[in-house]
Design an enzyme around this catalytic site. Structure first.
Site, PDB file in Angstrom:
ATOM      1  N   CYS A   1      23.839  35.724  71.891  1.00 33.00           N
ATOM      2  CA  CYS A   1      23.170  36.078  70.633  1.00 33.00           C
ATOM      3  C   CYS A   1      23.986  35.488  69.481  1.00 33.00           C
ATOM      4  O   CYS A   1      24.463  36.198  68.595  1.00 33.00           O
ATOM      5  CB  CYS A   1      22.982  37.583  70.502  1.00 33.00           C
ATOM      6  SG  CYS A   1      24.485  38.565  70.746  1.00 33.00           S
TER       7      CYS A   1
ATOM      8  N   GLY B   1      22.252  47.365  80.112  1.00 31.30           N
ATOM      9  CA  GLY B   1      21.152  47.092  81.022  1.00 31.30           C
ATOM     10  C   GLY B   1      19.803  46.775  80.430  1.00 31.30           C
ATOM     11  O   GLY B   1      18.808  46.828  81.151  1.00 31.30           O
TER      12      GLY B   1
ATOM     13  N   ASP C   1      36.714  44.099  87.564  1.00 27.17           N
ATOM     14  CA  ASP C   1      38.080  44.186  87.059  1.00 27.17           C
ATOM     15  C   ASP C   1      38.462  42.816  86.516  1.00 27.17           C
ATOM     16  O   ASP C   1      38.479  41.828  87.259  1.00 27.17           O
ATOM     17  CB  ASP C   1      39.012  44.604  88.202  1.00 27.17           C
ATOM     18  CG  ASP C   1      40.454  44.820  87.745  1.00 27.17           C
ATOM     19  OD1 ASP C   1      40.712  44.691  86.529  1.00 27.17           O
ATOM     20  OD2 ASP C   1      41.298  45.091  88.595  1.00 27.17           O
TER      21      ASP C   1
ATOM     22  N   ASP D   1      29.409  44.469  85.076  1.00 24.86           N
ATOM     23  CA  ASP D   1      30.057  44.454  83.764  1.00 24.86           C
ATOM     24  C   ASP D   1      31.505  44.907  83.936  1.00 24.86           C
ATOM     25  O   ASP D   1      31.851  45.537  84.945  1.00 24.86           O
ATOM     26  CB  ASP D   1      29.330  45.369  82.770  1.00 24.86           C
ATOM     27  CG  ASP D   1      29.536  44.915  81.330  1.00 24.86           C
ATOM     28  OD1 ASP D   1      28.725  44.113  80.845  1.00 24.86           O
ATOM     29  OD2 ASP D   1      30.520  45.343  80.705  1.00 24.86           O
TER      30      ASP D   1
ATOM     31  N   ASP E   1      24.476  36.654  80.188  1.00 21.84           N
ATOM     32  CA  ASP E   1      24.285  37.024  78.785  1.00 21.84           C
ATOM     33  C   ASP E   1      25.681  37.286  78.236  1.00 21.84           C
ATOM     34  O   ASP E   1      26.143  38.419  78.180  1.00 21.84           O
ATOM     35  CB  ASP E   1      23.390  38.263  78.709  1.00 21.84           C
ATOM     36  CG  ASP E   1      23.081  38.680  77.282  1.00 21.84           C
ATOM     37  OD1 ASP E   1      23.267  37.853  76.366  1.00 21.84           O
ATOM     38  OD2 ASP E   1      22.661  39.832  77.075  1.00 21.84           O
TER      39      ASP E   1
END
Length: 393
Positions: free
Chosen positions: A335, A214, A261, A234, A282
């Site tokens: 990233c 988070g 799920d 998530d 992300d």
């Protein structure tokens, strides 16, 4: 511990890191903590010196070395004073045999070098192995940057994000009143720019589709001033559970969480179809942009794993797009420095969705197709690709 014993301890830690890299085990910092948990005799100086040696050996070796000893012998080739500690003393490493394997220096495994060359000029590569700074995000719900600067005299303002502060490495942030009171969060400045690219505002409906623990969710909540609908999703229950204590400390009370799920995400998200003003993806990725924090991550990656990650990124983008309302914004970030995880994913998405348009995401970074690539050398942040798209009206 003697200096030689510290070298041997670092060798043992690098051996444990190599095993974990092959088997999907714990990260280096966790392994170091475990190592010293059962070696209470080691003082704070010992722990610091051993940690520095282990990480220096890991950072130097682009290819996974054959052993921790080979990695440390390679480091000793650059540091004559270290080579002298291979003296065969009690608790120290045996003397170096000239025929022993030596880990060569490098930035990345051989199979990744070509991919990195496409992403970054070689003069930017050394920064990928430099030590990362300690960045903070000021929590707008509780403070402004000037107020926090007054509380943290060693902090300096970030150069890219209006909420960023930078502290000297090693600062005990969690011991500060500013942290305990929720005025700040530890967050890389590049990660803050990704949240800013969402342009979230009060009373919006915002979905953080891969929220993890988070960090960006909390940044979005601050941008929304606690007003509107914020949904954090998530597939990892443990990671998502870590959001709640952070949200409580930050003073954020209105976050919906959804545990997804795998394979049934569309059903779980059906009520959000065409409802979101902003969807942030992300996405799970290789982490090639975070090597300065987790240098052993280079050894965990393989061509097969990269292929699986690319497929997952494509899948998450396909889940996200239908959630965006007409004229709403989709922000995609990884990233990673690799084109196949960043630029190519957005290029493929736009080829399949030609009516979507590209909007400016962040002013910093290298141009990278329809997005921007933030890098340690160019921007002083972790490596990130970020792109913002607008849904057709």
């Amino acid at each position: 511990m003697t200096p030689a014993a510290r070298v041997q301890a670092a060798i043992e830690i690098v051996d444990a890191v190599l095993v974990a890299a092959r088997t999907g085990g714990a990260a280096a910092d966790t392994l170091i903590a475990r190592y010293f948990k059962v070696r209470r005799f080691a003082g704070s100086t010992d722990r610091r010196e051993v940690r520095e040696l282990a990480y220096a050996a890991i950072r130097r070796a682009g290819q996974p070395p054959v052993s921790g000893r080979a990695a440390m012998i390679g480091l000793a080739g650059d540091r004559p004073e270290l080579a002298d500690l291979f003296d065969g003393s009690r608790h120290g490493p045996a003397a170096i045999d000239p025929a022993e394997p030596v880990a060569p220096a490098g930035v990345a495994p051989d199979w990744l070098v070509g991919r990195l060359t496409k992403a970054l000029p070689p003069d930017e590569w050394p920064a990928l192995m430099a030590r990362a700074p300690l960045d903070l995000r000021v929590n707008r719900l509780k403070a402004d940057r000037e107020a926090v600067l007054a509380l943290l005299p060693d902090a300096v303002p970030g150069l890219l994000s209006p909420d960023a502060l930078r502290l000297p490495e090693g600062t005990a942030v969690e011991a500060t009143g500013a942290f305990r009171d929720g005025l700040i969060e530890v967050q890389d400045e590049g990660s803050q720019l990704i949240a800013l690219a969402c342009a979230a505002q009060p009373r919006m409906t915002v979905v953080d589709l891969c929220a993890g623990a988070g960090g960006k969710t909390l940044a979005l909540a601050a941008m929304m001033d606690g007003e509107g609908r914020l949904v954090a999703c998530d597939v990892d229950r443990g990671r998502l559970a870590r959001l709640w204590p952070r949200a409580e400390r930050a003073g954020v009370g209105r976050i919906e969480t959804r545990l997804l799920d795998g394979g049934r995400e569309t059903e779980a998200l059906a009520d959000l179809a065409a409802q979101a003003d902003v969807v942030l993806v992300d996405a799970p990725c290789s982490g090639t942009g975070t090597w300065r924090r987790n240098p052993e991550a280079r050894w965990r990656l393989s061509p097969a794993r990269l292929d699986r990650l690319v497929a997952m990124q494509q899948h998450v983008l396909e889940l996200a797009a239908p959630l965006v309302r007409p004229g709403g914004r989709l922000v995609y970030a990884v990233c990673s420095l690799l084109a196949e995880e960043g630029r190519d994913r957005i290029s493929d998405f736009l080829a399949s969705n030609p009516h979507w348009s590209v909007v400016s995401s962040v002013a910093a970074g290298h141009p990278a197709g329809a997005g921007r690539l933030l890098t340690p050398a160019n921007d002083g942040t972790d490596g990130f690709f970020v792109a913002a798209l607008t849904a057709p009206c």
